[in-house]
Write a protein that holds these residues in place. Sequence first.
Motif, mmCIF file in Angstrom:
data_model
loop_
_atom_site.group_PDB
_atom_site.id
_atom_site.type_symbol
_atom_site.label_atom_id
_atom_site.label_comp_id
_atom_site.label_asym_id
_atom_site.label_seq_id
_atom_site.Cartn_x
_atom_site.Cartn_y
_atom_site.Cartn_z
ATOM 1 N N VAL A 12 0.859 -1.188 0.000
ATOM 2 C CA VAL A 12 0.000 0.000 0.000
ATOM 3 C C VAL A 12 0.892 1.234 0.000
ATOM 4 N N GLN A 13 0.399 2.290 -0.585
ATOM 5 C CA GLN A 13 1.151 3.538 -0.600
ATOM 6 C C GLN A 13 1.037 4.251 0.734
ATOM 7 N N PRO A 14 2.003 5.080 1.066
ATOM 8 C CA PRO A 14 1.890 5.879 2.292
ATOM 9 C C PRO A 14 0.584 6.666 2.301
ATOM 10 N N GLY A 15 -0.050 6.672 3.461
ATOM 11 C CA GLY A 15 -1.342 7.314 3.596
ATOM 12 C C GLY A 15 -2.517 6.402 3.312
ATOM 13 N N GLY A 16 -2.240 5.236 2.801
ATOM 14 C CA GLY A 16 -3.296 4.294 2.464
ATOM 15 C C GLY A 16 -3.784 3.498 3.659
ATOM 16 N N SER A 17 -4.685 2.564 3.370
ATOM 17 C CA SER A 17 -5.313 1.762 4.422
ATOM 18 C C SER A 17 -5.274 0.288 4.059
ATOM 19 N N LEU A 18 -5.270 -0.517 5.098
ATOM 20 C CA LEU A 18 -5.424 -1.958 4.966
ATOM 21 C C LEU A 18 -6.243 -2.450 6.145
ATOM 22 N N ARG A 19 -6.935 -3.556 5.935
ATOM 23 C CA ARG A 19 -7.659 -4.201 7.023
ATOM 24 C C ARG A 19 -7.179 -5.635 7.140
ATOM 25 N N LEU A 20 -6.551 -5.934 8.244
ATOM 26 C CA LEU A 20 -6.090 -7.292 8.511
ATOM 27 C C LEU A 20 -7.168 -8.084 9.227
ATOM 28 N N SER A 21 -7.222 -9.366 8.914
ATOM 29 C CA SER A 21 -8.149 -10.266 9.581
ATOM 30 C C SER A 21 -7.369 -11.390 10.256
ATOM 31 N N CYS A 22 -7.915 -11.891 11.332
ATOM 32 C CA CYS A 22 -7.360 -13.045 12.022
ATOM 33 C C CYS A 22 -8.509 -14.005 12.306
ATOM 34 N N ALA A 23 -8.523 -15.118 11.613
ATOM 35 C CA ALA A 23 -9.584 -16.109 11.770
ATOM 36 C C ALA A 23 -9.100 -17.231 12.678
ATOM 37 N N ALA A 24 -9.874 -17.511 13.702
ATOM 38 C CA ALA A 24 -9.481 -18.508 14.703
ATOM 39 C C ALA A 24 -10.339 -19.760 14.592
ATOM 40 N N SER A 25 -9.729 -20.902 14.888
ATOM 41 C CA SER A 25 -10.466 -22.153 14.936
ATOM 42 C C SER A 25 -9.731 -23.128 15.835
ATOM 43 N N GLY A 26 -10.471 -24.107 16.338
ATOM 44 C CA GLY A 26 -9.855 -25.142 17.150
ATOM 45 C C GLY A 26 -9.776 -24.829 18.627
ATOM 46 N N PHE A 27 -10.323 -23.693 19.043
ATOM 47 C CA PHE A 27 -10.348 -23.355 20.470
ATOM 48 C C PHE A 27 -11.500 -22.373 20.694
ATOM 49 N N THR A 28 -11.802 -22.133 21.948
ATOM 50 C CA THR A 28 -12.915 -21.250 22.284
ATOM 51 C C THR A 28 -12.430 -19.805 22.245
ATOM 52 N N PHE A 29 -12.675 -19.159 21.142
ATOM 53 C CA PHE A 29 -12.100 -17.836 20.867
ATOM 54 C C PHE A 29 -12.429 -16.817 21.947
ATOM 55 N N ASP A 30 -13.647 -16.839 22.462
ATOM 56 C CA ASP A 30 -14.010 -15.802 23.430
ATOM 57 C C ASP A 30 -13.496 -16.088 24.831
ATOM 58 N N ASP A 31 -12.672 -17.125 24.993
ATOM 59 C CA ASP A 31 -11.935 -17.330 26.233
ATOM 60 C C ASP A 31 -10.577 -16.637 26.210
ATOM 61 N N TYR A 32 -10.284 -15.964 25.103
ATOM 62 C CA TYR A 32 -8.947 -15.437 24.900
ATOM 63 C C TYR A 32 -8.951 -13.938 24.635
ATOM 64 N N THR A 33 -7.975 -13.240 25.242
ATOM 65 C CA THR A 33 -7.683 -11.894 24.780
ATOM 66 C C THR A 33 -6.882 -12.006 23.496
ATOM 67 N N MET A 34 -6.864 -10.938 22.741
ATOM 68 C CA MET A 34 -6.259 -11.001 21.427
ATOM 69 C C MET A 34 -5.399 -9.768 21.190
ATOM 70 N N SER A 35 -4.264 -9.961 20.570
ATOM 71 C CA SER A 35 -3.372 -8.840 20.262
ATOM 72 C C SER A 35 -2.844 -8.966 18.846
ATOM 73 N N TRP A 36 -2.441 -7.835 18.328
ATOM 74 C CA TRP A 36 -1.670 -7.792 17.091
ATOM 75 C C TRP A 36 -0.247 -7.381 17.470
ATOM 76 N N VAL A 37 0.693 -8.089 16.913
ATOM 77 C CA VAL A 37 2.118 -7.853 17.158
ATOM 78 C C VAL A 37 2.795 -7.821 15.801
ATOM 79 N N ARG A 38 3.776 -6.987 15.642
ATOM 80 C CA ARG A 38 4.441 -6.905 14.349
ATOM 81 C C ARG A 38 5.951 -7.023 14.496
ATOM 82 N N GLN A 39 6.574 -7.365 13.388
ATOM 83 C CA GLN A 39 8.032 -7.435 13.351
ATOM 84 C C GLN A 39 8.518 -6.815 12.057
#
Length: 119
Positions: A12-39
Amino acid sequence: EVHLVESGGGLVQPGGSLRLSCAASGFTFDDYTMSWVRQAPGKGLEWVSGISWTGSSTYYAESMKGRFTISRDNRVNTAWLQMNSLRPEDTAVYYCYVRRKVTPVYRYWGQGTQVTVSS
């Protein structure tokens, strides 16, 4: 089997936008807090944003405040990171990370999605 699958990254160009998604399966999602981490290239892990298990509380690193919005929908076991006003320094691999809110504490990571901000 536990799965966390990120998607939505790209170039994406500077100033642009993106929407990231994280799809969960195999566990009870609402038992978990969730974070985004980058490197970023050649750097360590940087916490970006977090959300409580209900979605009622959200948290951001200082440089993301006002630009990024985290959200989740436990009905569809998915979380999102809306990223606006992107900067070249936002270039990184973005990971979703979940942590169980009660003991025993389990933690899971996604495989990451690349975000590149460049003209």
